[in-house]
Motif scaffolding. Structure first.
Motif, PDB file in Angstrom:
ATOM      1  N   GLU A  24      39.958  47.385  27.128  1.00 27.15           N
ATOM      2  CA  GLU A  24      38.608  46.899  26.791  1.00 27.15           C
ATOM      3  C   GLU A  24      38.929  45.219  26.351  1.00 27.15           C
ATOM      4  OE1 GLU A  24      36.748  51.173  24.913  1.00 27.15           O
ATOM      5  OE2 GLU A  24      37.742  50.138  23.236  1.00 27.15           O
ATOM      6  N   GLU A  27      38.111  43.429  28.810  1.00 31.66           N
ATOM      7  CA  GLU A  27      36.742  43.061  28.562  1.00 31.66           C
ATOM      8  C   GLU A  27      35.859  42.163  27.200  1.00 31.66           C
ATOM      9  OE1 GLU A  27      33.806  46.789  30.284  1.00 31.66           O
ATOM     10  OE2 GLU A  27      35.625  47.490  29.356  1.00 31.66           O
ATOM     11  N   LEU A  28      36.514  42.666  26.498  1.00 29.97           N
ATOM     12  CA  LEU A  28      36.236  41.793  25.309  1.00 29.97           C
ATOM     13  C   LEU A  28      36.442  40.521  25.545  1.00 29.97           C
ATOM     14  CD1 LEU A  28      37.139  43.939  22.270  1.00 29.97           C
ATOM     15  CD2 LEU A  28      34.637  43.337  23.475  1.00 29.97           C
ATOM     16  N   ALA A  31      34.304  38.362  28.621  1.00 31.64           N
ATOM     17  CA  ALA A  31      32.388  38.024  27.915  1.00 31.64           C
ATOM     18  C   ALA A  31      32.578  36.623  26.644  1.00 31.64           C
ATOM     19  CB  ALA A  31      32.725  39.574  27.568  1.00 31.64           C
ATOM     20  N   ALA A  32      34.064  37.099  25.675  1.00 34.27           N
ATOM     21  CA  ALA A  32      33.456  36.029  24.850  1.00 34.27           C
ATOM     22  C   ALA A  32      33.706  34.513  25.618  1.00 34.27           C
ATOM     23  CB  ALA A  32      34.921  36.687  23.530  1.00 34.27           C
ATOM     24  N   LEU A  45      26.367  41.522  25.866  1.00 34.90           N
ATOM     25  CA  LEU A  45      27.910  40.950  24.470  1.00 34.90           C
ATOM     26  C   LEU A  45      26.906  42.561  23.867  1.00 34.90           C
ATOM     27  CD1 LEU A  45      28.271  38.499  23.528  1.00 34.90           C
ATOM     28  CD2 LEU A  45      29.278  39.570  24.997  1.00 34.90           C
ATOM     29  N   LEU A  48      28.357  45.939  25.779  1.00 33.49           N
ATOM     30  CA  LEU A  48      29.565  45.978  25.369  1.00 33.49           C
ATOM     31  C   LEU A  48      29.928  46.639  24.370  1.00 33.49           C
ATOM     32  CD1 LEU A  48      32.598  45.911  27.433  1.00 33.49           C
ATOM     33  CD2 LEU A  48      32.420  42.878  26.702  1.00 33.49           C
ATOM     34  N   ILE A  49      29.310  45.713  22.922  1.00 32.07           N
ATOM     35  CA  ILE A  49      29.912  46.366  22.154  1.00 32.07           C
ATOM     36  C   ILE A  49      29.538  47.917  21.809  1.00 32.07           C
ATOM     37  CG2 ILE A  49      29.525  45.959  19.822  1.00 32.07           C
ATOM     38  CD1 ILE A  49      28.843  43.436  20.331  1.00 32.07           C
ATOM     39  N   VAL A 221      32.186  40.286  19.130  1.00 34.88           N
ATOM     40  CA  VAL A 221      33.239  40.274  20.531  1.00 34.88           C
ATOM     41  C   VAL A 221      34.756  39.793  20.523  1.00 34.88           C
ATOM     42  CG1 VAL A 221      32.919  39.359  22.901  1.00 34.88           C
ATOM     43  CG2 VAL A 221      31.420  41.237  22.349  1.00 34.88           C
ATOM     44  N   GLU A 222      34.523  38.820  19.730  1.00 34.75           N
ATOM     45  CA  GLU A 222      35.265  37.907  18.729  1.00 34.75           C
ATOM     46  C   GLU A 222      36.509  39.098  17.995  1.00 34.75           C
ATOM     47  OE1 GLU A 222      34.116  33.101  19.126  1.00 34.75           O
ATOM     48  OE2 GLU A 222      34.433  34.570  17.225  1.00 34.75           O
TER      49      GLU A 222
END
Length: 247
Positions: A24, A27-28, A31-32, A45, A48-49, A221-222
């Motif tokens: 994960e 992935e994060l 994505a960021a 996003l 994903l969250i 996400v961050e």
């Protein structure tokens, strides 16, 4: 043999959960790094969250099922280092620490101790732009969560005093100091301890959901990436200290 099977199930779950955290985090971070100012990215996003939150819930549900069978090891997991176990709050992270991490990522470093090195180099440009309204909501959430933590901590303290000490002492007196007649009291105690873990997990889940609700998708996400990095830092610190103590 049954006890070994339960231990194996618990450790397998803990190892699978740690492995999922690494996946994960990748992935994060990806994505960021790929975020653009468009609605399509925000939708991705959000998906994903939601997936990560769902995984958190599923893990919590599995933990409770296993805790109903054997609760004690959850308070000092064998897959964690002594350092990691020393900072656990009722078999997991303290929910208010989720919020203190936000303050650290926003630049209020005095709010969080010992995480400076882990936070270095993290992509948190959007988290540093929290609005006054968001900060106000986070502050209010922090107060509510701390009150709930104190209530659950008090419940745990009462269980340790009233459910374990007094019944066991009474049974030992009645049975002539024998230790083989304590199963009933211990089973009752274990059930209540599992209840406390479930309550603590629900507070962790509630806190995480409220945080991502307050944050914008890119901020969430961050935040989630930073939280996972902090977790891995603690794990690495624990492994390093264990190795040093063996030398």
């Amino acid at each position: 043999m049954a006890s070994d099977s339960k231990k194996s199930d618990r450790e397998e779950q803990e190892c699978a959960w740690k492995s999922l955290q690494h996946e994960e985090l990748t992935e994060l971070e990806d994505a960021a790094a790929q975020v653009k100012d468009c609605e399509k990215d925000e939708e991705k996003l959000t998906q994903l969250i939601e997936k990560i939150i769902q995984h958190f819930q599923e893990n919590s549900d599995k933990r409770i099922r296993l805790a109903r069978k054997d609760v004690s090891p959850f308070f000092a997991p064998a897959t964690c280092s002594p350092l990691e176990n020393s900072v656990l709050w009722i078999a997991g992270c303290r929910p208010s620490s989720f919020i203190r991490l936000i303050y650290a990522l926003c630049g209020f470093e005095e709010e969080v101790q010992g995480t400076d090195r882990c936070l270095e180099g993290m992509a948190t440009k959007d988290l540093s732009k929290l609005s006054g309204e968001q900060l106000s909501m986070i502050n209010e959430l922090q107060g509510n969560i701390i009150r709930e933590e104190r209530r659950i901590s008090g419940k745990l303290a009462s269980l340790q005093e009233e459910i374990v000490d007094q019944p066991l002492v009474g049974k030992m007196k009645k049975e002539g100091h024998g230790c083989d007649k304590a199963d009933e009291a211990l089973d009752d105690h274990s059930g209540h301890m599992a209840d406390v873990i479930e309550e603590a997990d629900k507070l962790r889940m509630k806190t995480l959901k409220e945080i991502v609700k307050i944050l914008e998708p890119v901020q969430a996400v961050e935040y989630l990436a930073a939280a996972k990095k902090i977790r891995f830092c603690v794990q690495q610190w624990g492994e390093k200290r264990d190795q040093q103590h063996k030398e």
